[in-house]
Design an enzyme around this catalytic site. Structure first.
Site, PDB file in Angstrom:
ATOM      1  N   CYS A   1       0.677 -63.798 -65.612  1.00  0.00           N
ATOM      2  CA  CYS A   1       1.861 -63.705 -64.757  1.00  0.00           C
ATOM      3  C   CYS A   1       3.070 -63.332 -65.612  1.00  0.00           C
ATOM      4  CB  CYS A   1       2.103 -65.031 -64.043  1.00  0.00           C
ATOM      5  SG  CYS A   1       3.504 -64.939 -62.885  1.00  0.00           S
TER       6      CYS A   1
ATOM      7  N   ASP B   1       5.880 -64.521 -65.351  1.00  0.00           N
ATOM      8  CA  ASP B   1       6.711 -65.718 -65.523  1.00  0.00           C
ATOM      9  C   ASP B   1       7.029 -65.962 -67.008  1.00  0.00           C
ATOM     10  OD1 ASP B   1       7.479 -68.556 -65.781  1.00  0.00           O
ATOM     11  OD2 ASP B   1       6.927 -68.692 -63.666  1.00  0.00           O
TER      12      ASP B   1
ATOM     13  N   ARG C   1       7.667 -68.448 -68.601  1.00  0.00           N
ATOM     14  CA  ARG C   1       7.158 -69.691 -69.184  1.00  0.00           C
ATOM     15  C   ARG C   1       5.696 -69.607 -69.612  1.00  0.00           C
ATOM     16  NH1 ARG C   1       8.786 -73.067 -63.975  1.00  0.00           N
ATOM     17  NH2 ARG C   1       7.874 -71.141 -63.131  1.00  0.00           N
TER      18      ARG C   1
ATOM     19  N   HIS D   1      -1.119 -69.583 -63.213  1.00  0.00           N
ATOM     20  CA  HIS D   1      -0.476 -70.854 -63.578  1.00  0.00           C
ATOM     21  C   HIS D   1      -0.047 -71.596 -62.320  1.00  0.00           C
ATOM     22  CE1 HIS D   1       3.841 -69.627 -62.936  1.00  0.00           C
ATOM     23  NE2 HIS D   1       3.271 -68.454 -62.975  1.00  0.00           N
TER      24      HIS D   1
ATOM     25  N   CYS E   1       3.191 -71.177 -59.541  1.00  0.00           N
ATOM     26  CA  CYS E   1       3.503 -69.743 -59.605  1.00  0.00           C
ATOM     27  C   CYS E   1       4.395 -69.340 -58.419  1.00  0.00           C
ATOM     28  CB  CYS E   1       2.213 -68.927 -59.594  1.00  0.00           C
ATOM     29  SG  CYS E   1       2.501 -67.158 -59.739  1.00  0.00           S
TER      30      CYS E   1
HETATM   31 ZN    ZN Z   1       3.635 -66.834 -61.756  1.00  0.00          ZN
END
Ligand code: ZN
Length: 217
Positions: A43, A45, A47, A99, A102
C-alpha cells in the site's frame, strides 16, 4: 517557501554518512547493479515502507506501491514492474502486503463518494462483492474491515496468478512464489496469511493458460 522539505535533504546527508561509516563500500557495490530477491506489492500508505518494516537494506526489495496494494490488469505501471521483476531480475518471491486500518479498504467498504478515487476504489469493492456473505456476517465494523483487508490480499494473489507471463515462469520451474501478508500498524508485526502460491491450480479453469492451447502468431 516552507523549510519542512529541507529536512528530507538533511536526512539524506545524514543517512549517507551513517551508511558509509557502517559499510564503507556500500555505494560502490550498489552502483554496480541490483539483484533483489523480492518484489513487494504494498500500500502507498506512508506508514508501511517495505524496507524499513522488514529491516532490509537498499538493493533487497523491488517495490510497487499503490492505494490498497492492488493488482489491476490494466495497470501498465504495475504490470511493467512485475514483468521486469519476474523476467529480468528473476525475483524468487513476490509479496503482496496489505495492512490493517487501510484507508483505501475502509473507503471501499463505505458508500461515500471520493471523486476521482472512486475509479480505483471500485476494484476493491469488487473484492467485497466476491466475499459478501462472509463479510456481511461480521457485525463488528473493525473486524469486518480487518477481514476485508485479508481477503483483498487473497484476491490480489489471485490477480497476480492470472497474469500470463507469471504462469509462463511457473511452467518453467518453481519460482516465483507469491505470498500474502498483512502488516499491523498497532504493533509493527507482519502476519503471513499462509496463502503462498506457485501454480495457477487454485484459479478457475478459465484463467489457467495451457501452453498447448496457445494461439500461434
Ligand atoms: Zn493502505
Amino acid at each position: 517557501m516552507s523549510e519542512t522539505f529541507q529536512e528530507l535533504l538533511r536526512g539524506n546527508k545524514e543517512w549517507v554518512e551513517n551508511t558509509k561509516q557502517k559499510i564503507p563500500d556500500f555505494f560502490d557495490k550498489l552502483a554496480q547493479g541490483q539483484t533483489p530477491k523480492y518484489l513487494w506489492i504494498g500500500c502507498a500508505d506512508s506508514r508501511v515502507p517495505a524496507s524499513e518494516i522488514t529491516n532490509s537494506m537498499p538493493g533487497s526489495i523491488f517495490v510497487q506501491r499503490n492505494i490498497a496494494n492492488m493488482v489491476v490488469h490494466t495497470d501498465s505501471n504495475l504490470l511493467s514492474v512485475v514483468n521486469y521483476a519476474v523476467k529480468v531480475l528473476k525475483v524468487k518471491h513476490i509479496i503482496v502486503c496489505g495492512h490493517y486500518g487501510c484507508g483505501g479498504v475502509m473507503a471501499a467498504m463505505s458508500n461515500q463518494k471520493f471523486g476521482f478515487l472512486d475509479n480505483w476504489l471500485v476494484h476493491i469493492k469488487d473484492v467485497y462483492r466476491l466475499h459478501k456473505s462472509e463479510l456481511d456476517a461480521i457485525d463488528d465494523e473493525t473486524e469486518r474491515a480487518n477481514r476485508y483487508v485479508e481477503l483483498n490480499v487473497q484476491e490480489q494473489i489471485n490477480n497476480l496468478s492470472m497474469v500470463s507471463f507469471i504462469q509462463e515462469e511457473w511452467e518453467k520451474g518453481e519460482f516465483p512464489y507469491i505470498h500474502g501478508w498483512v502488516y499491523s500498524l498497532k504493533d509493527g508485526l507482519i502476519k503471513d496469511l499462509g496463502l503462498t502460491k506457485n501454480t495457477s491450480k487454485h484459479l478457475d479453469e478459465v484463467y489457467q493458460y495451457s501452453p498447448k492451447k496457445q494461439v500461434q502468431a
